[in-house]
Design an enzyme around this catalytic site. Sequence first.
Site, short mmCIF file in Angstrom:
data_model
loop_
_atom_site.label_atom_id
_atom_site.label_comp_id
_atom_site.label_asym_id
_atom_site.label_seq_id
_atom_site.Cartn_x
_atom_site.Cartn_y
_atom_site.Cartn_z
N GLY A 28 6.74 -4.91 0.32
CA GLY A 28 5.41 -4.75 -0.28
C GLY A 28 4.36 -5.37 0.62
N ASN A 29 3.16 -5.56 0.10
CA ASN A 29 2.13 -6.27 0.87
C ASN A 29 1.20 -7.00 -0.10
OD1 ASN A 29 -0.33 -4.54 0.30
ND2 ASN A 29 1.05 -2.98 1.14
N ARG A 30 0.24 -7.74 0.44
CA ARG A 30 -0.56 -8.65 -0.36
C ARG A 30 -1.77 -8.01 -1.03
NH1 ARG A 30 0.33 -14.09 0.69
NH2 ARG A 30 1.76 -14.49 2.41
N SER A 31 -1.93 -6.71 -0.97
CA SER A 31 -3.10 -6.08 -1.60
C SER A 31 -3.11 -6.38 -3.10
CB SER A 31 -3.04 -4.57 -1.38
OG SER A 31 -3.99 -3.94 -2.20
N ALA A 94 -3.52 -0.13 0.16
CA ALA A 94 -2.82 -0.62 1.35
C ALA A 94 -1.44 0.06 1.35
CB ALA A 94 -2.68 -2.13 1.30
#
Length: 221
Positions: A28-31, A94
């Site tokens: 995943g990512n931090r968005s 993102a």
Amino acid sequence: MSASLAGRRVLVSAGPTYEDIDPVRFLGNRSSGRMGFALAAAAASLGAETVLVAGPVRLETPPGVRRIDVRSAADMHEAVLCGLPADFYIGAAAVADWTPRGVASHKLKKQPGVDTLTLVLVRTADILADVAAHPSRPRCVVGFAAETGDDADIARYARGKLERKRVDFICANRVGVAGSGFEAEDNALRVFWNGGERRFGPAPKTRLALHLLDFIAGRIA
Ligand code: C5P
């Protein structure tokens, strides 16, 4: 505020995507999704019929917005293209650039004596570029760019994306610094278009979203 979006259809994507590795793990990512949700809220408040394709985030659906929840980049790609035609597409999500080549059907187990694990990743489809190249291309296609470089790098990357993805505006923001980017309440944006640039903020994402939409709607009016 001067622009009205009454009678317009606005399609927004927001949040991260999760790319599954096995039944319990993902990339995943931090968005946080806040910028995209603020843009959808702003579009609805300016009178647009607004559809928000949201990755996995814990945020309330803004009033007057139709929300479609998705998980992976592939799901988001499908939901966004199904959301066309629209007058505006704002790609604030993102989206993962890479996804595991396959999802393991069982949880990957540690093996005694094995210290490394190799994941093979494949490129995801570029939703923004596909929307911009679609036969039902919205009149206005807006992309975001989260960058970590200095001012000159950010401008160069953003102008590259304008051309490569054939979009009308790229909103670049710095990530990895306080007061801007993924997890922050506030943001500062540099908006690039063919032949111009304008800076917005720093300001709360909700206020920034209204100014940005007003500006974009005014420029293409
Ligand atoms: O090339 P880069 O990922 O930095 O471009 C960011 C922009 O492209 C964002 O608007 C993002 O939503 C979009 N994007 C996309 N599909 C991808 C990767 C990025 O729509 N697979």
